[in-house]
Design an enzyme around this catalytic site. Structure first.
Site, PDB file in Angstrom:
ATOM      1  N   HIS B 122       0.755  -0.979  -0.086  1.00 24.98           N
ATOM      2  CA  HIS B 122       0.107  -0.120   0.585  1.00 24.98           C
ATOM      3  C   HIS B 122       0.615   1.462  -0.202  1.00 24.98           C
ATOM      4  O   HIS B 122       1.748   0.947   0.373  1.00 24.98           O
ATOM      5  CB  HIS B 122      -0.714  -0.485   1.298  1.00 24.98           C
ATOM      6  N   ASP B 202       3.036  -3.817   8.251  1.00 26.62           N
ATOM      7  CA  ASP B 202       2.499  -2.925   8.284  1.00 26.62           C
ATOM      8  C   ASP B 202       1.011  -4.451   8.119  1.00 26.62           C
ATOM      9  O   ASP B 202       0.699  -4.922   7.244  1.00 26.62           O
ATOM     10  CB  ASP B 202       2.462  -2.279   6.158  1.00 26.62           C
ATOM     11  N   GLN B 205      -4.452  -4.869   6.961  1.00 26.51           N
ATOM     12  CA  GLN B 205      -5.108  -5.713   6.345  1.00 26.51           C
ATOM     13  C   GLN B 205      -4.989  -7.235   7.647  1.00 26.51           C
ATOM     14  O   GLN B 205      -5.748  -8.098   7.295  1.00 26.51           O
ATOM     15  CB  GLN B 205      -4.850  -5.960   5.211  1.00 26.51           C
ATOM     16  N   LYS B 228     -10.398  -0.431  10.079  1.00 28.08           N
ATOM     17  CA  LYS B 228     -10.957  -1.401   9.703  1.00 28.08           C
ATOM     18  C   LYS B 228     -11.389  -2.810  10.626  1.00 28.08           C
ATOM     19  O   LYS B 228     -11.061  -3.706   9.999  1.00 28.08           O
ATOM     20  CB  LYS B 228      -9.764  -1.883   8.786  1.00 28.08           C
ATOM     21  N   CYS B 368      -4.892   2.697  -3.583  1.00 22.38           N
ATOM     22  CA  CYS B 368      -3.683   2.893  -3.560  1.00 22.38           C
ATOM     23  C   CYS B 368      -2.174   1.842  -3.109  1.00 22.38           C
ATOM     24  O   CYS B 368      -1.352   2.340  -2.782  1.00 22.38           O
ATOM     25  CB  CYS B 368      -3.477   3.506  -1.757  1.00 22.38           C
TER      26      CYS B 368
END
Lengths: 154, 411
Positions: B122, B202, B205, B228, B368
């Protein structure tokens, strides 16, 4: 939101059978590349000018039905017009996309079918892509340039 | 152990909406999840009952606010198996990545060094590092992908072989391909070549959808976002090893992050406060704490099992539609629940508009991830993503909408 508000039959006709869609143009004077990074639309537009008139304009690229259909309708409208007149129509279309009543509705031809797109803010950029490309191509020509690349930001 | 989706769904006010008489089918949780009542209530309770600032008042309201804020930190730490001293609240995962870029990467990497990242990041886990590279002259190397959308670890071994890679930035789960990356193995590859190399993951998700243990993963930094994972917008976190944070200089400076200030300087507060300048997002922390409580109650193993089962059905459903191509791994055990797809001959924007007209919310665009899009030879995809409140009854409207788009835009 209704699909029919956005996708009028005229728009779908241009999308299915686009006019003046081609990857090259003989004796082109200007080639511009425009993109909308947010939706990933890419457009190459080529312009040939004779006696300060749009002698021919073709476009090619990747994009949604609105961007492709709008470019197709635009190509019909500006072909044969003198450069100043084409720029004026591009400005009229731009204002229409921002909610104004078009001053030259009759001259916008099939472009008038895109008036409803103004109600869908995220799609306005799609409808404008071809018009902004032809405006840039004409302005580049007037400045003596033969190529220009523009990325449309939010 | 499993949970009852129809009952759970009632806890999410937005999901009871109808759009033009059609049930709202929300398939865009990879962009932002819906918010349950317990989270709304927790934020409301702060504003209507304990409204005050944190860390300084000596009266009851201020103590309540501090408890809410620090309590959320403890909950999040336990949720991802980390030390609370290593939990820095940020605005979102993007800010967490920038904190790492500014406070570690920019202070340690220079000419002659290299940073390793991947082709599927991302922008949030890519741009802060390429920007730093531009300023400082270090090299950025990208791990390529295999045909089925996984990291090419053999290529990674070659990329680190010269021992110049001092930092790895990698996503835990791809927001486009859904791929669950073998972060542990990639970290080993990087550290085998340079034992002092730091690893930044990261987890945007991953944390909402599967059990994550920061300790077991062995990373140095781990970025999280709240919105999220059933939490509110405006809060995320950087998880880090506290001893590493101790050594680092702050990113943002100002109030609350200082120990002492003189006319010509300042000394820093203890971690994690050293990295939290100014009045923080107190209501959002309270909301995130409530979200963590709910996810803990659901059990992240059950959440993952639910999503593997639902993703299996979604992959089957999408595969059954003519002209649909799925991007990313087709084995649901290798992937998260964000599924990107293409409909041959119909632009993703048009697919999304048709689905939207039927009350089905999906994301369209480049997500993105422009480098990944170029790598895949695409401009955009449509992406459907599920969460705890989705069930198989959400899949039929998705398939119907795609079929309708194919008919409507047929040339």
């Amino acid at each position: 939101m209704s699909m029919e508000d956005l996708y009028q039959e005229i728009i779908l006709d241009h999308y299915r059978k686009p006019h003046n869609r081609a990857p090259s143009l003989e004796d082109e004077d200007v080639h511009v590349h425009h993109s909308n990074p947010l939706c990933g639309d890419e457009m190459d537009l080529r312009l040939r000018v004779v006696d300060d008139r749009v002698d021919a304009v073709v476009f090619d690229g990747e994009g949604c039905s609105i961007s492709q259909a709008s470019a197709s309708a635009m190509s019909d409208v500006v072909t044969g017009r003198d450069l100043k007149d084409a720029l004026d129509l591009a400005e009229d279309f731009r204002k229409m996309m921002h909610g104004d009543e078009p001053a030259r509705a009759d001259d916008l031809g099939d472009g008038i079918a895109f008036q409803g797109v103004a109600k869908f803010p995220v799609r306005v950029k799609c409808a404008l892509l071809g018009w902004m490309a032809v405006r840039d191509a004409i302005e580049s020509y007037e400045q003596g340039a033969s190529a220009h690349t523009v990325t449309h930001e939010e | 152990m499993t949970f009852d989706v129809p009952t759970l769904r009632k806890e999410f006010p937005t999901l009871s909406r109808e759009l033009d008489g059609q049930r709202l089918v929300y398939l865009d949780s990879a962009a932002s999840s819906q918010t349950p009542r317990v989270v709304l209530d927790a934020m409301d309770r702060y504003y209507s009952w304990s409204r005050s600032n944190v860390h300084r008042g000596v009266y009851q309201l201020a103590e309540e606010a501090t408890d809410l804020y620090e309590g959320a930190r403890a909950k999040l730490a336990a949720f991802v198996d980390a030390d609370p001293r290593g939990v820095v609240f940020t605005k979102n995962a993007t800010e967490a990545c920038n904190l790492v870029a500014y406070s570690w990467v920019r202070r340690h990497l220079g000419e002659g060094d290299a940073l390793l990242t991947t082709m599927m990041e991302h922008h949030a886990n890519h741009v802060p590092f390429t920007f730093a590279a531009r300023d400082l002259g270090f090299e950025v190397r990208n791990v390529p992908l295999t045909e089925d959308g996984q990291l090419d670890l053999d290529a990674a071994r070659e990329l680190v072989a010269d021992g110049r890679v001092r930092f790895l930035a990698v996503g835990h789960v791809s927001n486009v391909l859904g791929t669950i990356n073998d972060v542990g193995e990639l970290s080993r590859i990087v550290r085998d070549a340079h034992p002092e190399a730091k690893v930044h993951v990261d987890g945007t998700q991953a944390v909402p959808h599967m059990p994550v243990s920061f300790r077991e993963l062995g990373a140095d930094f781990y970025a999280i976002t709240g919105h999220k994972m059933l939490g509110p917008t405006g809060i995320g976190a950087l998880i880090a090893r506290p001893e590493l944070l101790d050594e680092m200089e702050p990113f943002l400076t100002g109030g609350d992050m200082i120990r002492d200030v003189t006319l010509d300087g300042a000394t820093w507060n203890d971690v994690p406060h050293k990295f939290e300048a100014g009045t923080p997002m107190i209501a959002e922390a309270a909301g995130l704490g409530a979200a963590v409580d709910l996810l803990t109650e659901l059990d992240m193993h059950a959440v993952r099992a639910h999503e593997v089962s639902l993703t299996t059905r979604m992959l089957e459903a999408l595969s059954s539609v003519d002209d649909v191509t799925i991007h990313g791994p087709l084995d649901p055990t290798l992937r998260g629940c964000a599924v990107s797809f293409a409909v041959d001959g119909v632009h993703p924007h048009d697919v999304g508009a048709m689905l939207g007209s039927k009350g089905v919310c999906v994301r369209v665009g480049h997500h993105c991830t422009k480098p990944l899009m170029r790598c895949l030879g695409l401009n955009a995809t449509a992406r459907a993503s599920t969460y705890v409140y989705n069930d198989v009854d959400d899949l039929a409207p998705l398939v119907d909408g795609i079929e309708a788009a194919r008919r409507f835009f047929a040339r």
